[in-house]
Scaffold this active site. Structure first.
Site, PDB file in Angstrom:
ATOM      1  N   LYS A  44       5.413   8.810   8.814  1.00 48.13           N
ATOM      2  CA  LYS A  44       5.283   8.253  10.174  1.00 48.13           C
ATOM      3  C   LYS A  44       6.404   8.709  11.118  1.00 48.13           C
ATOM      4  O   LYS A  44       6.313   9.795  11.665  1.00 48.13           O
ATOM      5  CB  LYS A  44       5.151   6.744  10.093  1.00 48.13           C
ATOM      6  CG  LYS A  44       3.920   6.370   9.213  1.00 48.13           C
ATOM      7  CD  LYS A  44       3.392   5.010   9.474  1.00 48.13           C
ATOM      8  CE  LYS A  44       2.346   4.592   8.472  1.00 48.13           C
ATOM      9  NZ  LYS A  44       0.978   4.811   8.890  1.00 48.13           N
ATOM     10  N   ASP A  54       9.340   2.515  -0.763  1.00 47.39           N
ATOM     11  CA  ASP A  54       8.348   3.162   0.089  1.00 47.39           C
ATOM     12  C   ASP A  54       8.636   2.740   1.531  1.00 47.39           C
ATOM     13  O   ASP A  54       8.308   1.631   1.946  1.00 47.39           O
ATOM     14  CB  ASP A  54       6.933   2.751  -0.328  1.00 47.39           C
ATOM     15  CG  ASP A  54       5.869   3.398   0.558  1.00 47.39           C
ATOM     16  OD1 ASP A  54       6.215   3.875   1.656  1.00 47.39           O
ATOM     17  OD2 ASP A  54       4.701   3.406   0.151  1.00 47.39           O
ATOM     18  N   TYR A 109       0.864  -1.184   0.000  1.00 50.17           N
ATOM     19  CA  TYR A 109       0.000   0.000   0.000  1.00 50.17           C
ATOM     20  C   TYR A 109       0.895   1.227   0.000  1.00 50.17           C
ATOM     21  O   TYR A 109       1.798   1.344   0.819  1.00 50.17           O
ATOM     22  CB  TYR A 109      -0.880  -0.012   1.258  1.00 50.17           C
ATOM     23  CG  TYR A 109      -1.765   1.203   1.419  1.00 50.17           C
ATOM     24  CD1 TYR A 109      -2.879   1.379   0.605  1.00 50.17           C
ATOM     25  CD2 TYR A 109      -1.490   2.164   2.385  1.00 50.17           C
ATOM     26  CE1 TYR A 109      -3.707   2.492   0.763  1.00 50.17           C
ATOM     27  CE2 TYR A 109      -2.310   3.272   2.547  1.00 50.17           C
ATOM     28  CZ  TYR A 109      -3.408   3.432   1.735  1.00 50.17           C
ATOM     29  OH  TYR A 109      -4.219   4.528   1.891  1.00 50.17           O
TER      30      TYR A 109
HETATM   31  N1  HOZ Z   1      -2.905   3.544   6.618  1.00 51.21           N
HETATM   32  C1  HOZ Z   1      -3.095   2.909   7.902  1.00 51.21           C
HETATM   33  C2  HOZ Z   1      -3.243   1.439   7.715  1.00 51.21           C
HETATM   34  N2  HOZ Z   1      -2.088   0.810   7.221  1.00 51.21           N
HETATM   35  C3  HOZ Z   1      -4.271   3.457   8.646  1.00 51.21           C
HETATM   36  C4  HOZ Z   1      -3.995   4.772   9.233  1.00 51.21           C
HETATM   37  C5  HOZ Z   1      -5.023   5.241  10.224  1.00 51.21           C
HETATM   38  O1  HOZ Z   1      -6.152   4.799  10.206  1.00 51.21           O
HETATM   39  O2  HOZ Z   1      -4.655   6.063  11.059  1.00 51.21           O
END
Ligand code: HOZ
Length: 430
Positions: free
Chosen positions: A270, A237, A142
């Site tokens: 992050k 990524d 992703y």
């Molecule tokens: N993109 C996140 C899952 N891999 C979710 C991020 C969120 O809900 O804070």
């Protein structure tokens, strides 16, 4: 007092699904999402006052735990000076210097606000640099919710993908080829037939969006060779793995196994924001010089390099460089994995774990999956029951089997012991 259920009901009236990011709605595991009121160290508290040991850590950023005093102080000081200027600041330079010091593959970096924005911009940059349109991604990785990346594999290798979201026209993903993770033969074939048109190959080197699956060293090696041979860019990524699996990110681990290995473009998020909206993409100078205002590839953002976010990220990055930080974090994560494995064995539950630095995954299986289809084949029933049994005992795991977990420097051996005791109890009830 508001309960989680009453807040969820109220939220659903005004926010689609009651949440601002789908996985938070607990749809994968069922039940009521916990509405968090505060967090400190390794813990979060919900609206009903229940405390949880937190293994999500805001989905990765909180590597120091919540509310680290030095980070808090830096953020408070920055906020007093102003929230946002829309003009450059010295702290952006400091953060860029700090990132580049830790990432030898990159000579310049651009700060943005989210991993989605960074991934999308990295692809535009790769296309602008190579003058090509096609990109390869891997099923189960992703890279944010940009249109061109919401794609599932086409019916055959030669066919391009289909949108996985409504609202994405098929033409928008016609240049995206989705291949199987860790499948060398497939990517060789893709390059053999379309190599001259491929702008970039994008990968999560340690995939954290199909639980936790590593790209094999031979796979990374072969992609690097193919990109070099055909003039495509290799995009790492590292939104999840960056500064999380090792100080030098996942690329430093692959460089250890493959001396001299470097990706062409790296995407971060992050941890570099420490919990604030901040992400980045970074590359060699010749690639980055294609970006506006130097070059023809456009990218911009009002909140890019935000002064409060950079204060948070910069302090976080400095703190994780303290001697022994990653050794201690890895030891704690390993101790959690060993505890879970032992408890599962005692209960006769098949469980395999993997981890790197402060990131981990576990599967109710006898063999670690190598790609998305193998992850999907595992079934979610056991995980979902386990998730709720743990939540009921005050342990907050990601509410979906397809997500990685995170340990922070604030987790103590006592937290691990408590988690393992809870898991032992849960395994007996599966
Ligand atoms: N993109 C996140 C899952 N891999 C979710 C991020 C969120 O809900 O804070």
């Amino acid at each position: 007092m508001s309960t989680n259920a009453s807040l969820f009901e109220r939220a659903q009236r005004v926010i689609p699904g009651g949440v601002n990011s789908p996985v938070r709605a607990f749809r994968a595991v069922g039940g009521t999402p916990r509405f968090i009121t505060r967090a400190k160290g390794a813990y979060m508290w919900d609206a009903e006052g229940q405390r949880y040991i937190d293994y999500i850590g805001s989905w990765g950023p909180m590597i120091l735990g919540h509310g680290h005093p030095e980070v808090l102080e830096a953020v408070q000081r920055a906020a007093l000076d102003g929230f946002s200027f829309g003009a450059p600041t010295e702290r952006e330079i400091e953060l860029a210097e700090e990132i580049l010091k830790l990432v030898p593959s990159a000579e310049q970096v651009r700060l943005v606000s989210s991993g989605t924005e960074a991934g999308m911009s990295a692809i535009r940059l790769a296309r602008g640099f190579t003058g090509r349109s096609k990109l390869i991604k891997f099923e189960g990785c992703y890279h944010g919710h940009a249109d061109a990346l919401l794609v599932k594999a086409g019916s055959g290798l030669a066919t391009f993908g289909h949108p996985t979201s409504a609202g994405v026209p098929p033409e928008v993903v016609q240049h995206t080829l989705v291949l199987e993770y860790n499948n060398i033969a497939q990517i060789e074939e893709a390059f053999a037939t379309q190599g001259q048109d491929i702008a970039c190959v994008m990968i999560e080197p340690i995939a954290g969006n199909m639980n936790f699956v590593r790209a094999s060293v031979p796979f990374i090696k072969r992609i690097r060779e193919l990109c070099d041979q055909y003039g495509a860019l290799f995009v790492f990524d590292e939104v999840m793995s960056g500064f999380r699996v090792a100080l030098g990110s996942a690329q430093s681990i692959y460089a250890h196994a493959l001396p001299g290995f470097q990706p062409d473009i790296s995407v971060f998020g992050k941890v570099i924001g420490g919990g604030m909206p901040l992400a980045a993409f970074a590359a060699r100078r010749d690639i980055m010089s294609k970006l506006a205002p130097l070059g023809p590839v456009y990218q911009a953002g009002t909140l890019s390099g935000n002064p409060v976010a950079t204060a948070c990220g910069l302090t976080t990055l400095k703190l994780i460089q303290r001697p022994g930080f990653f050794e201690a974090l890895s030891a704690r994560t390993h101790s959690l994995m060993a505890g879970l494995t032992g408890a599962a064995q005692q209960a006769g539950v098949p469980l395999l774990t993997d981890c790197q630095g402060g990131m981990f995954g576990f599967f109710f299986a006898d063999k670690l999956p190598q790609h998305y289809q193998e992850v999907m084949a595992k079934g979610t029933d056991k995980f979902n029951r386990f998730f709720h049994l743990m939540l009921d005992q005050g342990v907050y795991l990601a509410p979906a089997m397809y997500e990685a977990g995170f340990v922070s420097a604030a987790h103590t051996e006592l937290d691990i012991t408590h988690t393992v005791t809870a898991a032992a109890q849960a395994f007996r009830q599966l």
